[in-house]
Scaffold this motif. Structure first.
Motif, PDB file in Angstrom:
ATOM      1  N   ILE A  57      60.671 108.139  50.679  1.00  9.77           N
ATOM      2  CA  ILE A  57      60.303 106.733  50.880  1.00  9.77           C
ATOM      3  C   ILE A  57      59.385 106.343  49.737  1.00  9.77           C
ATOM      4  O   ILE A  57      58.494 107.099  49.352  1.00  9.77           O
ATOM      5  CB  ILE A  57      59.560 106.546  52.237  1.00  9.77           C
ATOM      6  CG1 ILE A  57      60.480 106.845  53.418  1.00  9.77           C
ATOM      7  CG2 ILE A  57      58.952 105.144  52.356  1.00  9.77           C
ATOM      8  CD1 ILE A  57      61.599 105.850  53.660  1.00  9.77           C
ATOM      9  N   GLY A  58      59.591 105.146  49.187  1.00 13.86           N
ATOM     10  CA  GLY A  58      58.746 104.661  48.099  1.00 13.86           C
ATOM     11  C   GLY A  58      59.372 104.943  46.757  1.00 13.86           C
ATOM     12  O   GLY A  58      60.582 105.129  46.634  1.00 13.86           O
ATOM     13  N   GLY A  59      58.551 104.997  45.739  1.00 17.28           N
ATOM     14  CA  GLY A  59      59.032 105.132  44.366  1.00 17.28           C
ATOM     15  C   GLY A  59      58.710 103.855  43.613  1.00 17.28           C
ATOM     16  O   GLY A  59      58.131 102.917  44.174  1.00 17.28           O
ATOM     17  N   SER A  60      59.082 103.804  42.354  1.00 15.54           N
ATOM     18  CA  SER A  60      58.728 102.660  41.515  1.00 15.54           C
ATOM     19  C   SER A  60      59.171 101.346  42.159  1.00 15.54           C
ATOM     20  O   SER A  60      60.339 101.180  42.484  1.00 15.54           O
ATOM     21  CB  SER A  60      59.391 102.823  40.150  1.00 15.54           C
ATOM     22  OG  SER A  60      58.968 101.784  39.315  1.00 15.54           O
ATOM     23  N   SER A  61      58.246 100.440  42.373  1.00 19.54           N
ATOM     24  CA  SER A  61      58.424  99.123  43.019  1.00 19.54           C
ATOM     25  C   SER A  61      58.750  99.213  44.509  1.00 19.54           C
ATOM     26  O   SER A  61      58.377  98.339  45.292  1.00 19.54           O
ATOM     27  CB  SER A  61      59.477  98.268  42.312  1.00 19.54           C
ATOM     28  OG  SER A  61      60.776  98.656  42.696  1.00 19.54           O
ATOM     29  N   LYS A  62      59.442 100.273  44.935  1.00 20.05           N
ATOM     30  CA  LYS A  62      59.756 100.427  46.357  1.00 20.05           C
ATOM     31  C   LYS A  62      58.484 100.761  47.144  1.00 20.05           C
ATOM     32  O   LYS A  62      58.330 100.374  48.297  1.00 20.05           O
ATOM     33  CB  LYS A  62      60.806 101.518  46.552  1.00 20.05           C
ATOM     34  CG  LYS A  62      62.184 101.125  46.024  1.00 20.05           C
ATOM     35  CD  LYS A  62      63.095 102.335  45.902  1.00 20.05           C
ATOM     36  CE  LYS A  62      64.482 101.941  45.437  1.00 20.05           C
ATOM     37  NZ  LYS A  62      65.370 101.582  46.518  1.00 20.05           N
ATOM     38  N   GLY A  63      57.559 101.487  46.472  1.00 22.55           N
ATOM     39  CA  GLY A  63      56.262 101.767  47.109  1.00 22.55           C
ATOM     40  C   GLY A  63      55.514 100.481  47.426  1.00 22.55           C
ATOM     41  O   GLY A  63      54.843 100.369  48.454  1.00 22.55           O
ATOM     42  N   HIS A  64      55.656  99.483  46.533  1.00 27.84           N
ATOM     43  CA  HIS A  64      55.036  98.171  46.781  1.00 27.84           C
ATOM     44  C   HIS A  64      55.595  97.556  48.068  1.00 27.84           C
ATOM     45  O   HIS A  64      54.856  96.994  48.885  1.00 27.84           O
ATOM     46  CB  HIS A  64      55.339  97.202  45.621  1.00 27.84           C
ATOM     47  CG  HIS A  64      54.670  97.548  44.327  1.00 27.84           C
ATOM     48  ND1 HIS A  64      54.974  98.687  43.607  1.00 27.84           N
ATOM     49  CD2 HIS A  64      53.725  96.886  43.602  1.00 27.84           C
ATOM     50  CE1 HIS A  64      54.240  98.710  42.508  1.00 27.84           C
ATOM     51  NE2 HIS A  64      53.475  97.632  42.472  1.00 27.84           N
ATOM     52  N   LEU A  65      56.929  97.643  48.213  1.00 28.29           N
ATOM     53  CA  LEU A  65      57.578  97.057  49.397  1.00 28.29           C
ATOM     54  C   LEU A  65      57.064  97.700  50.683  1.00 28.29           C
ATOM     55  O   LEU A  65      56.784  97.011  51.669  1.00 28.29           O
ATOM     56  CB  LEU A  65      59.103  97.230  49.318  1.00 28.29           C
ATOM     57  CG  LEU A  65      59.843  96.382  48.277  1.00 28.29           C
ATOM     58  CD1 LEU A  65      61.303  96.800  48.192  1.00 28.29           C
ATOM     59  CD2 LEU A  65      59.753  94.886  48.607  1.00 28.29           C
ATOM     60  N   VAL A  66      56.908  99.035  50.664  1.00 24.26           N
ATOM     61  CA  VAL A  66      56.449  99.739  51.876  1.00 24.26           C
ATOM     62  C   VAL A  66      55.030  99.300  52.236  1.00 24.26           C
ATOM     63  O   VAL A  66      54.707  99.067  53.395  1.00 24.26           O
ATOM     64  CB  VAL A  66      56.516 101.270  51.698  1.00 24.26           C
ATOM     65  CG1 VAL A  66      56.103 101.981  52.977  1.00 24.26           C
ATOM     66  CG2 VAL A  66      57.922 101.706  51.304  1.00 24.26           C
ATOM     67  N   VAL A  98      51.921  98.800  37.950  1.00 20.65           N
ATOM     68  CA  VAL A  98      53.143  99.585  38.184  1.00 20.65           C
ATOM     69  C   VAL A  98      52.891 100.910  38.915  1.00 20.65           C
ATOM     70  O   VAL A  98      53.797 101.705  39.084  1.00 20.65           O
ATOM     71  CB  VAL A  98      53.924  99.847  36.865  1.00 20.65           C
ATOM     72  CG1 VAL A  98      54.490  98.556  36.315  1.00 20.65           C
ATOM     73  CG2 VAL A  98      53.045 100.542  35.829  1.00 20.65           C
ATOM     74  N   HIS A  99      51.651 101.162  39.348  1.00 17.80           N
ATOM     75  CA  HIS A  99      51.406 102.345  40.169  1.00 17.80           C
ATOM     76  C   HIS A  99      52.246 102.209  41.443  1.00 17.80           C
ATOM     77  O   HIS A  99      52.246 101.158  42.083  1.00 17.80           O
ATOM     78  CB  HIS A  99      49.925 102.448  40.564  1.00 17.80           C
ATOM     79  CG  HIS A  99      49.024 102.761  39.410  1.00 17.80           C
ATOM     80  ND1 HIS A  99      47.668 102.908  39.537  1.00 17.80           N
ATOM     81  CD2 HIS A  99      49.299 102.949  38.100  1.00 17.80           C
ATOM     82  CE1 HIS A  99      47.144 103.171  38.360  1.00 17.80           C
ATOM     83  NE2 HIS A  99      48.113 103.197  37.459  1.00 17.80           N
ATOM     84  N   SER A 100      52.972 103.263  41.792  1.00 21.75           N
ATOM     85  CA  SER A 100      53.837 103.202  42.982  1.00 21.75           C
ATOM     86  C   SER A 100      53.799 104.533  43.715  1.00 21.75           C
ATOM     87  O   SER A 100      53.972 105.583  43.103  1.00 21.75           O
ATOM     88  CB  SER A 100      55.288 102.909  42.577  1.00 21.75           C
ATOM     89  OG  SER A 100      55.531 101.532  42.535  1.00 21.75           O
TER      90      SER A 100
END
Length: 643
Positions: A57-66, A98-100
């Motif tokens: 779960i998460g990753g570049s930009s996806k961590g922002h969504l979570v 961009v920290h994710s």
């Protein structure tokens, strides 16, 4: 003779959610937590919140969504904090925008924990059944236009569930088929039953469908891997939780390792020789695949100049020997898969547990939706996740949460929650889906967010928790904690701007120890913290008026103070850009706008504007085929005709 009627099950709910993947779970939890009687349908109760592809779960930009899902009151962040086995903050060498965060999940555990949460939520019923039809009735609106309105769904067994709103979260299950070389199975992911009947009902209701594809690599037996030929990848020493409600100490656990290896020229040659047997290149696949998560066949063809590609071996859980081969998704035949995987260092004797496969499925062009994720032509029908043409668990969960909130708000007679591009990555994601033409599964990326310095993962709570509180998904206690945190950040920044130090020996020694330029005259502590080599913590010894921050908030407050001071100039500039953006977003366009009556609009613009029905000038300006000149014409027309 009277015809005998076959009895059938009939029940009544406020909201029906179709599908229990990451979108369905968030949608159902939002509706139930807002007090609406909700039923969630799944083809298999064992597949609730299943991770059919990558176990993270998460990753570049996806961590922002979570983080944003969590700030609004969603569940994904809490669930991964309970079930992760390795965690890493990505892009730490770059700026905070961009920290994710990315965490490896224990797949089975993640699914079980989410199922437990659903089972223990009031007003929520779980039902294993295939929904085969949506039921609507036609109603007349005030302006004389007829519109369809949701009244229920029907399952394949003939049962009818009456409701006022439906959220479609069918993922990759609609008319799904899995392809491994020449072998085709008509199933959903992981060999689960496909949903073969709903597409026809949706088409009959005027919904336009399209066909996309995604894929997954093989799962292999850990015991057949030679890790000595790979580089071990560790998690962070200090783990940062996803959820703002998780106690940071509770996530400091012993972490599992991942492993890095590489493909080579031999791997690529095996793939090239067998391209004619890949469904991707033989024409067997109709659907379009994701550009940013390509199969290994795609990588070898499109990046022919590269002599190697990264391959990550990731554990699927603590209680299984299955490992995921990240970076080597494929739909090649199983004999080729064996040859290809065994050419990779460390995998020479690897045993496959589950073959890699491509999966094709029906989804929609999301331009049929309003920004609230409700269908424009069917009142009460909402849609979220991969069914909307996106890819990824996080993108799905974000849409599910918004669709669920808006289904509930519609029934409560409240205005929809629509986040704009300056407020959240979720806003960027949904605006892109409903406004822009997409010929492939949509994936979130930091580069898509124009205001990413403001939309950092570390400040998602400050951006969105108040909205979650207004919606009703954030508790008073959590809201009060946020307000206290904001107060502390503000007062500390103000104090540091007004706290001055001179050129004393102590000050110069401290600067020298950090290889920082000595002072010629007095300076505020805020000015010192702005220096790249210094920080809030670094100047502690010369900060005589520093207050003791509450233990549970100190880490978060310090982080925000550092970022706010260091990036102040850039942040202020971006805030000014947002002000301009907001002006366009706040210029609303009437729903019944007659574009044919607007002189000087180009024909293409009229066609596109009638098709999309944008809610604001801002949204209209992002539609392909609507030029800046058309926007000027619209602005003049609106100021004259719709004062």
């Amino acid at each position: 003779m009277e015809e005998k009627k076959i009895p059938y099950v009939e029940e009544e709910y406020d909201v029906v959610v179709v599908g229990a993947g990451h979108a369905g779970c968030e949608a159902a939890l939002a509706c139930a937590r807002l007090g609406l009687e909700t039923i969630i349908f799944t083809v298999s109760v064992d597949s609730i919140a299943m991770m059919p592809c990558n176990p993270n779960i998460g990753g570049s930009s996806k961590g922002h969504l979570v983080r944003e899902i969590d700030a609004l009151g969603g569940e994904m962040g809490k669930n991964i904090d309970k079930t992760f086995i390795q965690s890493k903050m990505l892009n730490k060498s770059k700026g905070p925008a961009v920290h994710s965060l990315r965490a490896q999940a224990d797949k089975m555990n993640y699914s079980m924990e989410m199922r437990k949460t659903l089972q223990n939520t009031d007003h929520l019923t779980i039902r294993q059944a295939e929904v085969s039809e949506i039921i609507t009735e036609t109603t007349a609106l005030e302006n004389g236009k007829e519109i369809q309105k949701m009244t229920g769904v029907k399952t394949f067994s003939g049962a009818i569930y009456h409701c006022k709103a439906v959220v479609l979260c069918t993922g990759t299950y609609l008319r799904a088929r899995c392809l491994t070389g020449e072998m085709i199975t008509y199933t959903g992911p992981n060999g689960l039953q496909a949903a073969n009947h709903l597409t026809d009902s949706l088409k009959a209701h005027g919904i336009e469908m399209q066909r996309f594809k995604t894929g997954t690599p093989a799962r292999v037996d850990r015991r057949s891997i030679d890790f000595s030929k790979m580089q071990e990848q560790f998690g962070d020493e200090r783990v940062v939780p996803f959820s703002f409600t998780t106690d940071p100490e509770s996530v400091q656990i012993d972490q599992a390792s991942c492993w890095l290896t590489y493909t080579n020229e031999e791997t690529h040659e095996i793939i090239r020789k067998n391209l004619d047997r890949s469904p991707l290149y033989s024409g067997m696949i109709e659907g379009t695949g994701p550009r940013y998560c390509p199969s290994i066949e795609d990588k070898v063809v499109k990046f022919a100049d590269k002599n190697r590609h990264q391959v990550f071996l990731e554990p699927e859980g603590l209680e299984t020997d299955e490992m995921y081969i990240g970076g080597m998704s494929s739909s090649l035949p199983e004999d080729v898969q064996y040859a290809m995987y065994r050419s990779v260092p460390g995998l020479e004797h690897v045993k496959i547990v589950r073959n890699a496969y491509a999966i094709e499925y029906d989804c929609i062009d999301a331009r049929q939706l309003k920004p609230s994720l409700e269908f424009r032509n069917i009142s009460g029908l909402f849609s979220a996740g991969q069914f909307n043409g996106s890819s990824g668990y996080e993108e799905a969960a974000a849409q599910g949460l918004i669709a669920g909130i808006n289904a509930a708000r519609k029934l409560q007679g409240r205005e929809s929650l629509v986040l704009d591009r300056s407020e959240a990555y979720i806003g960027v994601l949904i605006d892109d889906l409903v406004t822009k033409e997409s010929h492939e599964p949509y994936r979130m990326m930091t580069s898509r967010a124009e205001y990413r310095l403001l939309l950092r993962q570390d400040n998602a709570d400050q951006r969105l928790t108040e909205k979650g509180y207004e919606v009703g998904l954030i508790s008073q206690e959590r809201y009060d904690r946020l307000k206290e945190k904001e107060r502390l950040i503000e007062s500390e920044i103000e104090r540091l701007k007004n706290a001055y130090v001179g050129t004393s020996e102590k000050v110069q020694e401290l600067l020298e120890s950090y290889e920082s330029t000595p002072l010629n005259s007095g300076s505020s502590l805020a000015e010192l913290i702005r220096r790249p080599e210094l920080s809030y913590e670094a100047v502690a010894d010369i900060d005589v008026t520093r207050p003791k921050l509450p233990e549970d908030l100190a880490e978060e407050v310090i982080g925000q103070v550092d970022i706010s001071l260091k990036y102040d100039g850039y942040i202020q500039r971006q805030k000014r850009q947002v002000e301009q953006f907001k002006k366009m977003e706040n210029k609303k366009i009437p729903e019944d706008m007659d574009y044919d009556a607007v002189n000087s609009l180009r024909i293409e613009a009229v066609q596109k504007l009638k098709e999309y029905r944008p809610v604001s000038i801002g949204q209209a300006s992002r539609i392909s085929g609507v030029s800046p000149a058309d926007i000027s014409v619209l602005l003049v027309y609106l100021s004259g005709n719709h004062r």
